[in-house]
Each structure stands twice: as C-alpha cells, then as structure tokens.
Design a protein around this motif. Structure first.
Motif, PDB file in Angstrom:
ATOM      1  N   TRP A 112      -0.253  -7.618 -30.401  1.00  0.00           N
ATOM      2  CA  TRP A 112      -1.563  -7.915 -30.980  1.00  0.00           C
ATOM      3  C   TRP A 112      -1.997  -9.340 -30.660  1.00  0.00           C
ATOM      4  N   ARG A 151      -3.185  -9.261 -26.984  1.00  0.00           N
ATOM      5  CA  ARG A 151      -4.489  -8.599 -26.864  1.00  0.00           C
ATOM      6  C   ARG A 151      -5.620  -9.506 -27.347  1.00  0.00           C
ATOM      7  N   PHE A 152      -5.433 -10.139 -28.495  1.00  0.00           N
ATOM      8  CA  PHE A 152      -6.488 -10.999 -29.038  1.00  0.00           C
ATOM      9  C   PHE A 152      -6.672 -12.237 -28.161  1.00  0.00           C
ATOM     10  N   TRP A 164      -8.573 -11.202 -25.136  1.00  0.00           N
ATOM     11  CA  TRP A 164      -9.962 -10.910 -25.498  1.00  0.00           C
ATOM     12  C   TRP A 164     -10.755 -12.202 -25.650  1.00  0.00           C
ATOM     13  N   ARG A 206     -13.978 -13.461 -23.407  1.00  0.00           N
ATOM     14  CA  ARG A 206     -15.267 -13.826 -24.019  1.00  0.00           C
ATOM     15  C   ARG A 206     -15.687 -15.228 -23.577  1.00  0.00           C
ATOM     16  N   ALA A 220     -19.979 -12.422 -29.360  1.00  0.00           N
ATOM     17  CA  ALA A 220     -18.749 -11.675 -29.633  1.00  0.00           C
ATOM     18  C   ALA A 220     -17.744 -12.540 -30.386  1.00  0.00           C
ATOM     19  N   TYR A 235     -15.804 -12.139 -34.203  1.00  0.00           N
ATOM     20  CA  TYR A 235     -14.402 -11.910 -33.852  1.00  0.00           C
ATOM     21  C   TYR A 235     -13.653 -11.035 -34.856  1.00  0.00           C
ATOM     22  N   ARG A 236     -14.074 -11.053 -36.105  1.00  0.00           N
ATOM     23  CA  ARG A 236     -13.370 -10.260 -37.127  1.00  0.00           C
ATOM     24  C   ARG A 236     -13.464  -8.758 -36.864  1.00  0.00           C
ATOM     25  N   HIS A 268     -12.796  -7.429 -34.042  1.00  0.00           N
ATOM     26  CA  HIS A 268     -11.727  -7.063 -33.113  1.00  0.00           C
ATOM     27  C   HIS A 268     -10.571  -6.448 -33.910  1.00  0.00           C
ATOM     28  N   ASP A 314      -7.471  -6.563 -33.700  1.00  0.00           N
ATOM     29  CA  ASP A 314      -6.293  -7.401 -33.907  1.00  0.00           C
ATOM     30  C   ASP A 314      -6.592  -8.711 -34.638  1.00  0.00           C
ATOM     31  N   ALA A 315      -7.832  -8.929 -35.011  1.00  0.00           N
ATOM     32  CA  ALA A 315      -8.225 -10.208 -35.615  1.00  0.00           C
ATOM     33  C   ALA A 315      -7.512 -10.487 -36.937  1.00  0.00           C
TER      34      ALA A 315
END
Length: 172
Positions: A94, A97-98, A101, A105, A113, A117-118, A120, A122-123
């Motif tokens: 996670w 991935r974050f 991401w 961005r 985006a 972010y929340r 997402h 995995d946020a």
C-alpha cells in the motif's frame, strides 16, 4: 511581514520564538549543512481543507519570482504506527502504490487529484495524518504548467515512511 501581506486577508501571526520544527530542519541539515541561508517556516492550519491549503499556497506564488526556495517536507507516505523501526524492511504494498500514485500526480501536474488524496484506496494507511501530506500540496500548487519534475530520492524506509524527494522547476 512580506509573507503575511501575501496571505491577506488571513491573519498570519509572526512568531520568532519557536525556531524550526523537525520537518524543515531534517532536510535542511543535509541540503545546507552550514546553515548559511535564511529560513522561514510556515505552520499549517489544521482547520483548513486541502483545497484551502492549495488556495493559500497559490498566494505565495510571487515568492518564486523573488528567488525564494519553497520546500515542502513531511514524507507524504508516513505511517509511524506501521513503521518497522529496527533492521531493514521492505515497503508495504500500500505504501508503494500510494507513493507511485503521488509521483504520477506530480509528473502530471494534477493538483486536484492531490487535493482529493483521501479518495485513494491506500490513503488511510499511507497518509493517516494530514500534517505530513499537506506540505506536498504547497509545492504542487506552486508548480507552473509544464515545469519539469525530478525525483532525487525515491525509497520507503521502515516499510511505511516515504523518503521520496522531488524538485519541481529546478535542476536536480
């Protein structure tokens, strides 16, 4: 005083008694070890939304024209509750991935985006505390369209703390 003027009508309170928090101090220690540059730290207002922080950041845009370095520090992937403190630890899926991401961005100049972010998936694990993510919003909000983005460090420490560093608009 100049920054307080840029932030009007907000009432920015100037305080010279606090000194630097560890957020700016840690990277500045390595970037400017002689401590030979003037530094001003801005505190983040917890009552503001991510979008309001972006609006606030954009009021600081004239500083870039004045040659001021804008540094946003905080480890945008930052979960101390899951950090592995001893030994080497591979990054959590996670966290990777974050981290990827956020980098994508930044490369795309997609501030909207980042504001959201929340959303997402995995946020909640990767960025549970707003105060470590919001400095990134300031840097992203001040990027000019088409400016180059370079990642000068890119790794995750202890499984869940991103040491990813980006330079926007300057040479790496």
């Amino acid at each position: 005083a100049h920054i307080a003027e840029l932030l009007r009508p907000l009432n920015a309170v100037q305080d010279q008694g606090w000194g630097l928090d560890h957020g700016p101090w840690c990277p500045l220690l390595h970037i400017y070890p002689e401590a030979d540059i003037p530094v001003l730290q801005l505190s983040l207002d917890a009552s503001l939304s991510p979008a309001e922080h972006v609006d606030l950041a954009r009021r600081l845009a004239p500083l870039r024209e004045e040659g001021v370095l804008i540094l946003g520090s905080g480890d945008f992937v930052h979960n101390l509750r899951t950090l592995i403190w001893r030994g080497e630890a591979p990054p959590y899926d996670w966290a990777v991935r974050f981290n990827e991401w956020v980098k994508a961005r930044l490369l795309a100049g997609d501030v909207e985006a980042l504001v959201n972010y929340r959303a997402h998936p995995d946020a909640a694990l990767a960025a549970p505390d707003w105060d470590h993510f919001y400095p990134l919003l300031y840097v992203a909000a001040l990027a000019r369209p088409g400016e180059p983005v370079a990642f000068v460090t890119d790794y995750i420490l202890g499984g869940s703390a991103s040491m990813t560093s980006a330079i926007i608009g300057g040479a790496a």
